[in-house]
Design an enzyme around this catalytic site. Structure first.
Site, mmCIF file in Angstrom:
data_model
loop_
_atom_site.group_PDB
_atom_site.id
_atom_site.type_symbol
_atom_site.label_atom_id
_atom_site.label_comp_id
_atom_site.label_asym_id
_atom_site.label_seq_id
_atom_site.Cartn_x
_atom_site.Cartn_y
_atom_site.Cartn_z
ATOM 1 N N LYS A 153 -13.216 -5.928 9.632
ATOM 2 C CA LYS A 153 -13.854 -4.935 8.752
ATOM 3 C C LYS A 153 -15.339 -4.787 9.062
ATOM 4 C CE LYS A 153 -10.612 -5.693 4.962
ATOM 5 N NZ LYS A 153 -10.329 -6.591 3.830
ATOM 6 N N GLU A 184 -2.903 -10.493 3.905
ATOM 7 C CA GLU A 184 -2.247 -9.871 5.049
ATOM 8 C C GLU A 184 -0.866 -10.510 5.240
ATOM 9 O OE1 GLU A 184 -3.708 -7.210 6.872
ATOM 10 O OE2 GLU A 184 -4.847 -7.400 5.035
ATOM 11 N N VAL A 189 0.837 -1.213 0.000
ATOM 12 C CA VAL A 189 0.000 0.000 0.000
ATOM 13 C C VAL A 189 0.868 1.258 0.000
ATOM 14 C CG1 VAL A 189 -1.868 1.217 1.175
ATOM 15 C CG2 VAL A 189 -1.797 -1.285 1.240
HETATM 16 P P1 NAP Z 1 3.204 -4.861 3.635
HETATM 17 O O1 NAP Z 1 3.319 -5.021 2.181
HETATM 18 O O2 NAP Z 1 3.562 -5.996 4.532
HETATM 19 O O3 NAP Z 1 4.063 -3.566 4.044
HETATM 20 C C1 NAP Z 1 4.307 -3.205 5.385
HETATM 21 C C2 NAP Z 1 5.327 -2.085 5.412
HETATM 22 O O4 NAP Z 1 5.453 -1.622 6.751
HETATM 23 C C3 NAP Z 1 6.714 -2.480 4.950
HETATM 24 O O5 NAP Z 1 7.294 -1.446 4.207
HETATM 25 C C4 NAP Z 1 7.493 -2.687 6.266
HETATM 26 O O6 NAP Z 1 8.856 -2.338 6.165
HETATM 27 C C5 NAP Z 1 6.820 -1.669 7.163
HETATM 28 N N1 NAP Z 1 6.854 -2.106 8.556
HETATM 29 C C6 NAP Z 1 6.224 -3.170 9.105
HETATM 30 N N2 NAP Z 1 6.474 -3.243 10.422
HETATM 31 C C7 NAP Z 1 7.300 -2.204 10.715
HETATM 32 C C8 NAP Z 1 7.923 -1.721 11.892
HETATM 33 N N3 NAP Z 1 7.753 -2.349 13.064
HETATM 34 N N4 NAP Z 1 8.676 -0.603 11.815
HETATM 35 C C9 NAP Z 1 8.847 0.024 10.634
HETATM 36 N N5 NAP Z 1 8.282 -0.370 9.476
HETATM 37 C C10 NAP Z 1 7.531 -1.466 9.517
HETATM 38 O O7 NAP Z 1 1.706 -4.455 4.047
HETATM 39 P P2 NAP Z 1 0.560 -3.861 3.094
HETATM 40 O O8 NAP Z 1 -0.062 -4.957 2.319
HETATM 41 O O9 NAP Z 1 1.068 -2.664 2.385
HETATM 42 O O10 NAP Z 1 -0.541 -3.441 4.188
HETATM 43 C C11 NAP Z 1 -0.370 -2.306 4.976
HETATM 44 C C12 NAP Z 1 -1.656 -2.027 5.727
HETATM 45 O O11 NAP Z 1 -2.714 -1.792 4.801
HETATM 46 C C13 NAP Z 1 -2.157 -3.171 6.611
HETATM 47 O O12 NAP Z 1 -2.795 -2.630 7.753
HETATM 48 C C14 NAP Z 1 -3.181 -3.865 5.730
HETATM 49 O O13 NAP Z 1 -4.148 -4.579 6.466
HETATM 50 C C15 NAP Z 1 -3.785 -2.689 5.042
HETATM 51 N N6 NAP Z 1 -4.435 -2.967 3.770
HETATM 52 C C16 NAP Z 1 -3.760 -3.685 2.823
HETATM 53 C C17 NAP Z 1 -4.364 -3.915 1.594
HETATM 54 C C18 NAP Z 1 -3.667 -4.707 0.528
HETATM 55 O O14 NAP Z 1 -4.299 -4.983 -0.498
HETATM 56 N N7 NAP Z 1 -2.415 -5.092 0.705
HETATM 57 C C19 NAP Z 1 -5.640 -3.423 1.352
HETATM 58 C C20 NAP Z 1 -6.301 -2.680 2.349
HETATM 59 C C21 NAP Z 1 -5.670 -2.459 3.551
HETATM 60 P P3 NAP Z 1 9.886 -3.177 5.243
HETATM 61 O O15 NAP Z 1 9.461 -2.885 3.825
HETATM 62 O O16 NAP Z 1 11.212 -2.598 5.574
HETATM 63 O O17 NAP Z 1 9.705 -4.618 5.612
HETATM 64 N N1 HSE Z 2 -6.003 -8.844 3.055
HETATM 65 C C1 HSE Z 2 -7.059 -7.956 2.743
HETATM 66 C C2 HSE Z 2 -7.998 -8.601 1.764
HETATM 67 C C3 HSE Z 2 -6.497 -6.691 2.173
HETATM 68 O O1 HSE Z 2 -7.627 -9.605 1.159
HETATM 69 O O2 HSE Z 2 -9.122 -8.113 1.606
HETATM 70 C C4 HSE Z 2 -7.546 -5.613 2.020
HETATM 71 O O3 HSE Z 2 -7.984 -5.154 3.244
#
Ligand code: NAP
Ligand code: HSE
Length: 428
Positions: free
Chosen positions: A205, A190, A15
């Site tokens: 959600k 996730e 994201v």
């Molecule tokens: P992700 O790809 O796992 O990215 C997480 C990021 O946060 C990475 O850059 C990581 O750093 C950093 N991070 C994690 N823990 C940390 C810490 N303790 N200190 C500093 N940096 C830290 O996650 P994502 O998929 O982008 O999701 C992010 C959020 O959006 C979550 O809450 C998720 O539920 C929500 N979300 C995701 C989606 C989706 O489609 N992916 C959709 C809706 C909502 P590094 O890169 O250095 O590891």
């Molecule tokens: N893991 C979540 C999903 C990301 O699959 O819907 C969006 O919140």
């Protein structure tokens, strides 16, 4: 008036990368909308040496104080995920007088009350549109566009990963583990995909949506949760033969017994509007007393769809900053409503069981259901497996407790070898 509104970005994964891309590619457009430039000043990551998918002019740090302690940063975007340290960082940002935008349903569904109180105390905004439905507008519609209504029901598909998995398993026969790996590769899942497949992501959600819809705090602990881990190719195939498709539904109803809120796999008729919501798409029905039924549809997960919702919140906050207003809409949980226990809910059920293939077995099973007040709509013998016959039964609408008692009785019967599946059915 500020010429530049500075942002601190916590997390640059799926994201966060999308957010950087949008704020880079569309900056001129946003500047026109806001009246000031929105600039990412500092990015917090876990591993500063990781090669990032997109270069950013921003400073990369591993020290949260570089953001919380920077007086030039107005908005903190939290897209790290997980409860800790994300919640503490959000709280620290709010207490430091920074507006917070987050996509984090883990935190919002559990600590919403505390965070809103901190935002109110500091007179700042707390926005979380991306926490539910990815790119679909749903928080703002519930809080603002449908504010004139008493909302009676919110229901739909709100987990992209499991919908992607069930779609591929149903339409292409892909096996569970391969399709989960594909959802992870595409950035839908996730960090720990158990949250998706076990139903907890959808539960978080629907807790957020129910809290807003019914104006009463609902947390994940109030949600009855069943995931898709037990769904087999056989169930998908038999459901199809019976005219149904299996989807993971999240349901929140304002019932006379209290708030009924649950997540579970469900057989829905093939001609139901939710049946054609495929892949990572989500769809959410909202029923209001004035508007009637509304439906919100779009991509529920993924880099740019989710970033679209995050950046829209940032633009909204930036507009507030530019016009010198803030915290216009914070917590809307004004009531303290009771919950409807799962035992009091009514549903039709699909049940797949393996029984001894002998005369009288079917009559014994029908009798056991009858004794518990469970009426059978249909019974089909599907296949012969050695000395066993596989039966698929569909019940009429029945109380949850009655079906539990009937299943317990079946488990104690000698003719019953195995109860393979018990899945709720939506008839229309
Ligand atoms: P992700 O790809 O796992 O990215 C997480 C990021 O946060 C990475 O850059 C990581 O750093 C950093 N991070 C994690 N823990 C940390 C810490 N303790 N200190 C500093 N940096 C830290 O996650 P994502 O998929 O982008 O999701 C992010 C959020 O959006 C979550 O809450 C998720 O539920 C929500 N979300 C995701 C989606 C989706 O489609 N992916 C959709 C809706 C909502 P590094 O890169 O250095 O590891
Ligand atoms: N893991 C979540 C999903 C990301 O699959 O819907 C969006 O919140």
């Amino acid at each position: 008036m500020k010429k530049v509104i500075n942002v601190g970005l916590l997390g640059m994964g799926t994201v966060g990368t999308g957010v950087v891309k949008l704020l880079t590619a569309n900056s001129h457009n946003y500047e026109q909308k806001v009246g000031a430039e929105i600039k990412i000043k500092t990015v917090l990551v876990r591993n500063p040496d990781k090669v990032r998918a997109i270069a950013s002019e921003a400073k990369i740090t591993t020290d949260i104080q570089d953001i919380i302690g920077d007086p030039d940063i107005d908005i903190v975007i939290e897209v790290m995920g997980g409860e800790s340290p994300a919640k503490d960082y959000q709280l620290a940002a709010l207490k430091a007088g920074k507006h917070v935008v987050t996509a984090n349903k883990d935190v919002m569904s559990k600590y919403g009350r505390e965070l809103f109180a901190a935002a109110e105390e500091s007179s700042v905004d707390l926005m979380f549109e991306a926490s539910v439905g990815g790119g679909i507008p749903i928080i703002r519609p519930l809080k603002q566009c449908l504010a004139a209504n008493n909302i009676t029901e919110v229901m739909g598909i709100i987990n992209g990963t499991t919908n992607f998995m069930l779609t591929k398993m149903t339409l292409e026969g892909v096996d569970y583990n391969s399709v989960l790996a594909e959802a992870q590769r595409l950035g839908y899942a996730e960090a720990d995909p158990t949250a998706d497949v076990a139903g907890f992501d959808a539960a978080r959600k629907i807790a957020i949506l129910a809290s807003i819809a019914f104006g009463s705090r609902v947390t994940v602990d109030n949600v009855h949760v069943e995931g898709i881990t037990g769904i087999t190719p056989e169930d998908i195939c038999y459901a199809g033969e019976l005219g149904y498709i299996i989807k993971l539904l999240a349901i929140a109803k304002d019932s006379e017994n209290g708030i009924d809120v649950r997540v579970h796999p469900t057989l829905i008729p093939i001609d139901h509007p939710l049946a054609s919501v495929n892949n990572e798409f989500n769809a959410i029905f909202v029923r209001g007393d004035a508007v009637g039924e509304t439906m919100f549809y779009g991509r529920g997960a993924g880099e740019l769809p989710t970033a679209s919702a995050v950046v829209a919140d940032v633009i909204d906050v930036a507009r507030d900053i530019h016009h010198g207003v803030s915290s216009r809409i914070l917590c809307t949980c004004f009531e303290n409503r009771p919950f409807c226990p799962i035992e009091n809910t009514q549903n039709s059920y699909y049940i797949r069981i393996l029984v001894d293939d002998q005369p009288g077995a079917l009559a014994a099973i029908a009798g056991a259901f009858g004794l518990q007040g469970v009426s059978l709509h249909s019974v089909i013998q599907k296949s012969q497996i050695g000395r066993f016959a596989e039966l698929v039964l569909i019940t009429y609408d029945v109380n949850h407790l009655n079906i539990e008692h009937a299943i317990d009785t079946l488990k104690g019967m000698t003719v019953v070898n195995q109860i393979n599946s018990v899945i709720r059915v939506v008839k229309e």
